[in-house]
Design a protein around this motif. Structure first.
Motif, short mmCIF file in Angstrom:
data_model
loop_
_atom_site.label_atom_id
_atom_site.label_comp_id
_atom_site.label_asym_id
_atom_site.label_seq_id
_atom_site.Cartn_x
_atom_site.Cartn_y
_atom_site.Cartn_z
N LYS A 63 -12.00 -4.15 -4.78
CA LYS A 63 -11.31 -4.02 -6.07
C LYS A 63 -11.91 -2.87 -6.88
N LEU A 87 -0.63 -5.32 4.64
CA LEU A 87 -0.87 -5.03 3.22
C LEU A 87 0.36 -5.38 2.39
N GLU A 88 1.53 -5.11 2.93
CA GLU A 88 2.77 -5.42 2.22
C GLU A 88 2.91 -6.92 1.99
N ILE A 90 0.65 -9.11 1.41
CA ILE A 90 -0.24 -9.67 0.38
C ILE A 90 -0.17 -8.93 -0.94
N LYS A 91 0.68 -7.91 -1.04
CA LYS A 91 0.64 -7.07 -2.24
C LYS A 91 0.99 -7.83 -3.52
N THR A 92 1.71 -8.92 -3.43
CA THR A 92 2.03 -9.70 -4.63
C THR A 92 1.10 -10.91 -4.79
N ASP A 93 0.16 -11.04 -3.89
CA ASP A 93 -0.80 -12.15 -3.94
C ASP A 93 -1.70 -11.99 -5.16
N GLU A 94 -1.84 -13.04 -5.95
CA GLU A 94 -2.70 -12.94 -7.13
C GLU A 94 -4.17 -12.77 -6.75
N ASN A 95 -4.51 -13.16 -5.54
CA ASN A 95 -5.87 -12.96 -5.02
C ASN A 95 -5.87 -11.85 -3.98
N TYR A 96 -5.21 -10.76 -4.32
CA TYR A 96 -5.01 -9.66 -3.38
C TYR A 96 -6.31 -9.19 -2.72
N SER A 99 -7.84 -11.74 -0.37
CA SER A 99 -7.05 -11.79 0.87
C SER A 99 -7.32 -10.56 1.72
N LEU A 100 -7.41 -9.42 1.07
CA LEU A 100 -7.72 -8.18 1.78
C LEU A 100 -9.11 -8.25 2.40
#
Length: 126
Positions: A63, A87-88, A90-96, A99-100
């Protein structure tokens, strides 16, 4: 036939694998691929706690890197070999970034296992 031999190798490896050594290899590879220095966490004895701390710290590192130097961040993603399609997802994941971080750790773990498999195959053939 070849896939069966890989499964056999994995089964044999699972009996021989020292989890601490795998973790040390993972952290070394992580540092090499991302520049993330997390050797201080090697002192944690509980493997589950260590992996969770590693994931959290890596998420923070990613981050921070993304916000400070997007090109460096994208180079890390490229070097670790995270597909754009993942990547696409999880891009809207609030814990991006968490998750990454998990994706990065999984990918590096795959690299470590692959190296162990080929190392085991080389030792088997000699």
């Amino acid at each position: 036939m070849n896939q069966l031999s890989n499964i056999e190798i994995l089964q044999k490896l699972s009996m021989k694998i020292d989890k601490q050594e795998i973790l040390k290899d993972l952290i070394k590879q992580l540092e090499k691929d991302t520049g993330f220095d997390n050797t201080s966490n090697l002192e944690i004895d509980d493997l589950n706690l260590l992996v969770e701390k590693l994931r959290t710290d890596l998420g923070c590192f990613l981050k921070k890197t993304a916000s400070q130097n997007h090109i460096k961040f994208m180079n890390i993603i490229y070097r670790v070999d995270i597909p754009q399609s993942k990547l696409e997802k999880i891009k809207t994941d609030e814990n991006y970034f968490e998750s990454l971080a998990e994706m990065v750790l999984n990918r590096i773990f795959q690299k470590i296992l692959t190296m162990l498999i080929y190392k085991s195959k080389d030792n088997k053939s000699t």
